[in-house]
Design an enzyme around this catalytic site. Structure first.
Site, PDB file in Angstrom:
ATOM      1  N   GLN A 188      -7.500  -4.481   9.814  1.00 42.38           N
ATOM      2  CA  GLN A 188      -6.696  -4.676  10.272  1.00 42.38           C
ATOM      3  C   GLN A 188      -6.396  -3.262  11.648  1.00 42.38           C
ATOM      4  O   GLN A 188      -6.164  -2.513  12.052  1.00 42.38           O
ATOM      5  CB  GLN A 188      -5.225  -4.230   9.537  1.00 42.38           C
ATOM      6  CG  GLN A 188      -4.903  -5.275   8.815  1.00 42.38           C
ATOM      7  CD  GLN A 188      -3.534  -4.580   8.547  1.00 42.38           C
ATOM      8  OE1 GLN A 188      -2.197  -3.960   9.146  1.00 42.38           O
ATOM      9  NE2 GLN A 188      -3.488  -4.467   7.303  1.00 42.38           N
ATOM     10  N   ASP A 218      -4.017   8.063   4.694  1.00 39.33           N
ATOM     11  CA  ASP A 218      -3.442   6.683   4.877  1.00 39.33           C
ATOM     12  C   ASP A 218      -4.240   5.970   6.236  1.00 39.33           C
ATOM     13  O   ASP A 218      -4.730   6.040   6.731  1.00 39.33           O
ATOM     14  CB  ASP A 218      -2.274   6.304   5.718  1.00 39.33           C
ATOM     15  CG  ASP A 218      -1.178   5.308   4.756  1.00 39.33           C
ATOM     16  OD1 ASP A 218      -1.888   4.534   4.440  1.00 39.33           O
ATOM     17  OD2 ASP A 218       0.318   4.751   5.393  1.00 39.33           O
ATOM     18  N   GLU A 219      -4.327   3.840   6.319  1.00 43.78           N
ATOM     19  CA  GLU A 219      -4.866   4.055   7.426  1.00 43.78           C
ATOM     20  C   GLU A 219      -6.242   4.351   7.696  1.00 43.78           C
ATOM     21  O   GLU A 219      -6.225   4.628   8.940  1.00 43.78           O
ATOM     22  CB  GLU A 219      -4.309   3.931   8.147  1.00 43.78           C
ATOM     23  CG  GLU A 219      -2.555   3.477   8.733  1.00 43.78           C
ATOM     24  CD  GLU A 219      -2.588   1.745   8.120  1.00 43.78           C
ATOM     25  OE1 GLU A 219      -4.047   1.252   7.825  1.00 43.78           O
ATOM     26  OE2 GLU A 219      -1.109   1.468   8.280  1.00 43.78           O
ATOM     27  N   ARG A 237       2.559  -9.925  10.622  1.00 43.79           N
ATOM     28  CA  ARG A 237       3.222  -9.789  11.013  1.00 43.79           C
ATOM     29  C   ARG A 237       4.895 -11.011  10.774  1.00 43.79           C
ATOM     30  O   ARG A 237       5.976 -10.631  10.534  1.00 43.79           O
ATOM     31  CB  ARG A 237       4.080  -9.341  12.205  1.00 43.79           C
ATOM     32  CG  ARG A 237       3.111  -8.491  12.571  1.00 43.79           C
ATOM     33  CD  ARG A 237       3.022  -7.288  12.152  1.00 43.79           C
ATOM     34  NE  ARG A 237       1.305  -7.300  11.221  1.00 43.79           N
ATOM     35  CZ  ARG A 237       1.216  -6.609  10.396  1.00 43.79           C
ATOM     36  NH1 ARG A 237       2.249  -5.481   9.983  1.00 43.79           N
ATOM     37  NH2 ARG A 237       0.466  -6.852   9.612  1.00 43.79           N
ATOM     38  N   LYS A 241       0.903  -0.956   0.431  1.00 37.30           N
ATOM     39  CA  LYS A 241      -0.061  -0.240  -0.210  1.00 37.30           C
ATOM     40  C   LYS A 241       0.850   1.151  -0.114  1.00 37.30           C
ATOM     41  O   LYS A 241       0.560   2.124  -1.095  1.00 37.30           O
ATOM     42  CB  LYS A 241      -0.954   0.305   1.162  1.00 37.30           C
ATOM     43  CG  LYS A 241      -0.275  -0.099   2.399  1.00 37.30           C
ATOM     44  CD  LYS A 241      -1.341   0.638   3.160  1.00 37.30           C
ATOM     45  CE  LYS A 241      -0.964   0.722   4.874  1.00 37.30           C
ATOM     46  NZ  LYS A 241      -0.447   1.894   4.893  1.00 37.30           N
ATOM     47  N   THR A 242       1.947   1.338   0.380  1.00 38.54           N
ATOM     48  CA  THR A 242       2.341   2.372   0.660  1.00 38.54           C
ATOM     49  C   THR A 242       3.312   2.567  -0.845  1.00 38.54           C
ATOM     50  O   THR A 242       3.797   4.293  -1.146  1.00 38.54           O
ATOM     51  CB  THR A 242       3.956   2.312   1.820  1.00 38.54           C
ATOM     52  OG1 THR A 242       3.962   1.908   3.022  1.00 38.54           O
ATOM     53  CG2 THR A 242       4.809   3.658   1.788  1.00 38.54           C
TER      54      THR A 242
END
Length: 765
Positions: free
Chosen positions: A266, A235-236, A621, A44-45
């Site tokens: 998330q 973002d997020e 993770r 996504k970044t």
């Protein structure tokens, strides 16, 4: 604007060739509302970075792009990546955290709300200190009105755009306070708000609330910023709260070019006020939204990706997506059973030691994740025994240390003398004979005269009540005024150095030759070094003023801490702190009912689903190997508790799990409503205990207020019982005597539970 590839803005930039088809589509669709659902490890970044670069490539002025993140670290990483693609123009994008960007807007517009443009930003410690003072002034019991609790309730109110006045007029809230024996909470809220305003200070929540208020009450200001930001990216987005949602919606109302990126799976920050409905309902807000799904995971093995998907599939409230990966299958996830929490620590350390040597991995390839900080103790002790270096994340921040806050307080007062929390901190440090009695009188005079403490100090000779300290107060005021004169002639480092020496602060620290004293002196020196780096940073576009440095520090969060890349150590942290990170090998510990999921999350579906999302974050993770461990007994508050494996273990499809370290079995066929549920069985010993999670996980109903418990002293094996919350069940086993007598009950809805009969709200049917 000079582009590295020298292509015209009408051509597709070659850097887009690095994207997969889904990523590329999301980047190229620049007009109108967009939602990018980005699964864990899906890049996504990269998409956000390339999207901004592409908008710039099309000819948009960088000053017209707004990109909001949740950490300065994320913003810095994105800016650096964009700069590599498009050059220095990346520096002009309005990019940063919600708080840093909105503070920047408020610096320009604060006077329209009655604040000085040099307003102070209170951190959590400042806010708590002020609340404690108010509680003391109102003669309230600080054990009933706990500062943490009060601040949390104020914060939640602000994040829902509830002012102190609106709170006081809300009968439901005030009645709730009366029932909790805190009837004066509203008065504290009101006084806290007034004192912050009087001090020219905003807390973190005020930065958001005041930005919304500014836009909502000043049409010309709203129009100005709406037309400035032609493209907005968030973002997020799943972590946004109500006020963040309202601000971004207002800013995007004119151009409608708003792109949000996030993953509902998330969303784990409801306790901070995050509202998952913001992303779940995004398509209602923007019916013509273009939705893109980034479903390819580049981070983890197939077993890890598929296990995570099988778990999160149990949540009802979610945006459907099909996460997949082309990575190798990898090892199955190992489930590890331990007799106790100490045994769990030893086993985790042993497994890390083995993997280090067999896989030739450094310490920093490993992470241990837990639900609560208290679980770190057993891990730390065992790692030390194995001589494995480790570091705990989430400890005391550098900027939260006393010696650092002392010097920063001086600098804050120089910028804003009305900052009363900073003023109270430094007025007698180093000691200058202005004690607690004088400070109390100063506060009293400020209240009765309706002026600030600084003004009382500046006019000390006019007030007989403080005549005995007037000379010392005047000397202090002259010193601060002298420092303020340096704001126009000295840079931030020169002024901070002068303050640290002239006040005697550095001398006081230097004279303490204890280990702690030396550390405090070194920390203060490091702060001065950081100010010097700020001044000499040619890449930053910020003015090198003391005010800008203090704002940067005030908005620094624990999430922005950089791991030392040169230190080879195992990472220990809570799952919440791990979000956004990745490690080759991950151990998730404490996989037990009432621990994970937390006992506090078993009252309704929303809370249980958030716990499941938290577990999903933990699983994702891991890149190569994942261990899930639990203990069958654990000490808590000095008592040894028997523990049951987490229901979440039973929600992962069995084909992705390796049970060889768990003494458990997995059924081969589908049972109940949950595919491949786990049947947990201990080894056949004299005290065999059976734990089942064959029933599908269901949220527990709330306690029945009309339920009447009855005498269960004659309870025996085979009895049918009804529990106030767990419903009907059959007693399987009774053990222990007296107050320690326990029963294992197989409940119809939730499976096996071990209950201490002394506390069980139950009756025999």
């Amino acid at each position: 604007m000079q582009w590295p590839d020298q292509h015209s803005s009408d051509e597709t930039p070659p850097f887009l060739e690095k994207l997969n088809p889904s990523q590329r589509s999301a980047v190229l669709h620049t007009e109108g509302p967009v939602m990018i659902i980005a699964g864990a490890g899906s890049g996504k970044t990269r998409v956000l970075t390339f999207r901004i670069a592409h908008i710039l490539h099309k000819g948009t002025d960088a000053f017209n792009i707004l990109s909001l993140t949740f950490t300065n670290k994320a913003a810095k990483e994105m800016r650096n990546r964009i700069e590599k693609l498009v050059g220095n123009e990346a520096k002009n994008v309005w990019m940063g955290t919600f708080h840093s960007v909105f503070a920047r807007i408020l610096r320009q517009e604060a006077d329209k709300l009655g604040y000085p443009k040099t307003f102070t930003i209170y951190d959590t410690e400042d806010s708590k200190s002020l609340i404690k003072s108010i509680i003391k002034e109102l003669n309230l019991d600080d054990k009933v009105y706990k500062a943490n609790l009060v601040l949390g309730r104020i914060s939640l109110s602000k994040n829902n755009l509830l002012t102190a006045a609106a709170y006081a007029n809300n009968a439901e809230l005030t009645n709730s306070d009366k029932a909790a024996n805190r009837p004066l909470f509203g008065e504290i809220f009101k006084t806290y708000t007034e004192r912050c305003f009087k001090a020219g200070a905003m807390d973190f929540d005020d930065i958001l609330v005041n930005t919304y208020k500014l836009l909502d009450t000043n049409p010309e200001v709203l129009n100005k910023w709406q037309h400035k930001f032609k493209y907005i990216m968030v973002d997020e987005y799943q972590d946004t709260n109500q006020v963040q949602y309202m601000i971004t919606k207002k800013l995007a109302a004119v151009n409608q070019n708003i792109c949000v990126v996030g993953d509902d799976a998330q969303s784990i920050y409801a306790f901070r006020g995050a509202n998952i409905q913001n992303i779940l309902n995004y398509e209602r807000d923007y019916p013509d939204v273009a939705v893109f799904k980034l479903e390819q995971n580049y981070r983890s093995t197939k077993n890890i990706v598929n296990a995570a998907s099988s778990l999160i599939g149990h949540n009802k409230n979610q945006l459907k997506k099909d996460i997949w990966t082309s990575n190798e299958d990898g090892d199955k996830i190992k489930v590890v059973r331990n007799p106790s929490d100490n045994d769990e620590g030893r086993k985790v350390a042993s497994l890390i030691f083995e993997d280090k040597h067999s896989l030739h991995l450094p310490n920093k390839a490993f992470a241990i994740l837990y639900r609560t900080n208290a679980q770190s103790r057993a891990m730390e002790e065992s790692l030390r025994r194995q001589n494995i270096d480790y570091k705990i994340y989430g400890g005391v921040s550098f900027y939260s240390r006393k010696e650092i806050k002392d010097l920063l307080a001086y600098l804050r007062v120089i910028i804003n003398p009305n900052d009363e929390e900073a003023l109270k901190r430094i007025i007698n440090y180093p000691a200058r004979g202005i004690g607690a009695t004088t400070l109390t009188r100063l506060a009293y005079l400020a209240t009765t005269q309706n002026i600030g403490i600084w003004e009382v100090i500046s006019r000390a000779n006019e007030f007989p009540d403080i005549s005995s300290a007037a000379s010392k107060l005047s000397h202090f005021a002259m010193m601060i005024v002298g420092f303020r004169g340096g704001l126009a002639t000295k840079n931030a480092y020169e002024l901070a150095t002068e303050v640290s020496k002239s006040t005697g602060l550095m001398k006081t620290l230097y004279e303490d030759k204890s280990i702690e004293g030396i550390s405090r002196y070194e920390n203060t020196t490091e702060l001065l070094n950081s100010i010097q780096e700020f001044v000499e940073d040619d890449e930053s576009e910020d003015e090198k003023t003391l005010a800008n440095f203090l704002e940067k520090v005030a908005l620094y969060t624990d999430d922005d801490k950089e791991k030392d890349p040169n230190r080879d150590c195992v990472s220990l942290m809570t799952i919440h702190a791990s979000k956004g990170l990745e490690f080759p090998v991950v151990h998730i510990v404490g996989m037990e009912e009432n621990l994970f999921p937390s006992q506090m999350a078993l009252m309704n579906r929303n809370e249980l689903e958030e716990e499941r999302r938290l577990f999903y974050v933990a699983i994702t993770r891991a890149e190569q190997k994942l261990y899930l461990s639990f203990a069958t007994s654990r000490f808590k508050h000095g008592n040894l508790l028997h523990c049951e494996p987490s229901r979440f273990l039973g929600e992962i499809e069995s084909s992705y799990l390796d049970m060889s370290l768990s003494s458990m079995q997995k059924p081969s066929q589908f049972q109940g409503n949950s595919p491949n549920p786990v049947v947990f069985k201990s080894e056949p010993t004299q005290n065999t205990r059976i734990f089942t999670t064959q029933k599908p996980s269901v949220p527990l109903p709330p306690e029945d207020p009309n339920f009447v418990a009855a005498d269960i002293s004659e309870l025996k094996n085979g009895d049918a019982v009804q529990h106030q919350r767990f419903g009907k069940g059959i007693v399987v086993m009774i053990e222990g005597q007296g107050d320690s007598r326990k029963a294992q009950v197989n409940f119809e809805q939730i499976g096996m539970k071990t209950l201490v009969l002394k506390f069980a709200k139950m009756r025999i049917l």
